[in-house]
Design a protein around this motif. Structure first.
Motif: not given
Length: 209
Positions: A1-10, A151-161
């Motif tokens: 099984m894989s593990v997700e290493v991630e970081r979110k950003f604006l 998202a449909d409510f206007g939220y924006h986010v990025g993710e590096i994985e």
């Protein structure tokens, strides 16, 4: 099984322009998510994220890595690690274990393979968020993937994985993510997300994964 290493950003329009120059677009897709928890948020407060995406159940479980070394501490603090479970019986058992540890035993044995309404009701789980997301995905070198979500409510986010095998080199994955962040010029945005304490922001950041 894989593990997700991630970081979110604006992310912003400039982020998209940079990615179109340095990355390879691998597609755009739209999906609907429903997130479930108990009324007291026993799962999400422990960083477990139970969702139904495109009709399939998923559970993101946090992975504890212990205290990072001094030279790794910044990268470690900015990154999160999850194991994603998609097998429904395993999801039900894991959720039961988390909730049982906080609210005492609940009889869910008869719900192991039955319809959604039954096992959700027996574990007192309700949908607390439902929205549609448009995701554009890019790949960079070294197996790095970057997703830009709206998202449909206007939220924006990025993710590096970066995906690694269970027990793999987490530090190497964190360094790949750090290098990608530098290329995007998003280090200040990463630090901003890490210092925000608004529960709304925290929940939104975690759901976009």
């Amino acid at each position: 099984m894989s593990v997700e290493v991630e970081r979110k950003f604006l992310c912003s329009e400039d982020t998209l322009k940079i990615l179109e120059k340095i990355g390879v677009c691998i597609g755009q897709r739209e999906f609907q998510d429903q997130y479930f928890d108990s009324p007291g948020f026993e799962l999400t407060l422990r960083d477990f994220w139970l969702r139904k995406r495109k009709g399939c159940w998923e559970l993101k479980c946090p992975i504890s890595t212990g205290e990072p070394s001094e030279e790794q501490s910044l990268a470690a603090k900015l990154c999160t690690q999850y194991k994603e479970i998609t097998n429904l019986p395993e999801i039900q058992q894991r959720v039961k274990k988390v909730i049982k540890g906080t609210c005492g035993d609940r009889d869910t044995e008869t719900a192991s393979l039955q319809e959604d309404e039954l096992w959700l009701r027996q574990l007192n789980l309700v949908c607390f968020a439902e929205f549609t997301t448009v995701r554009r995905s890019f790949t960079l070198e070294e197996g790095v993937q970057i997703d830009l979500d709206q998202a449909d409510f206007g939220y924006h986010v990025g993710e590096i994985e970066v995906l690694i095998p269970e027990g793999g080199d987490v530090h190497s994955a964190q360094e790949k993510i750090r290098n990608a962040a530098q290329k995007l010029g998003e280090l200040m945005a990463f630090k901003l997300i890490m210092t925000l304490t608004s529960s709304t922001v925290v929940i939104c950041d975690m759901m976009f994964s």
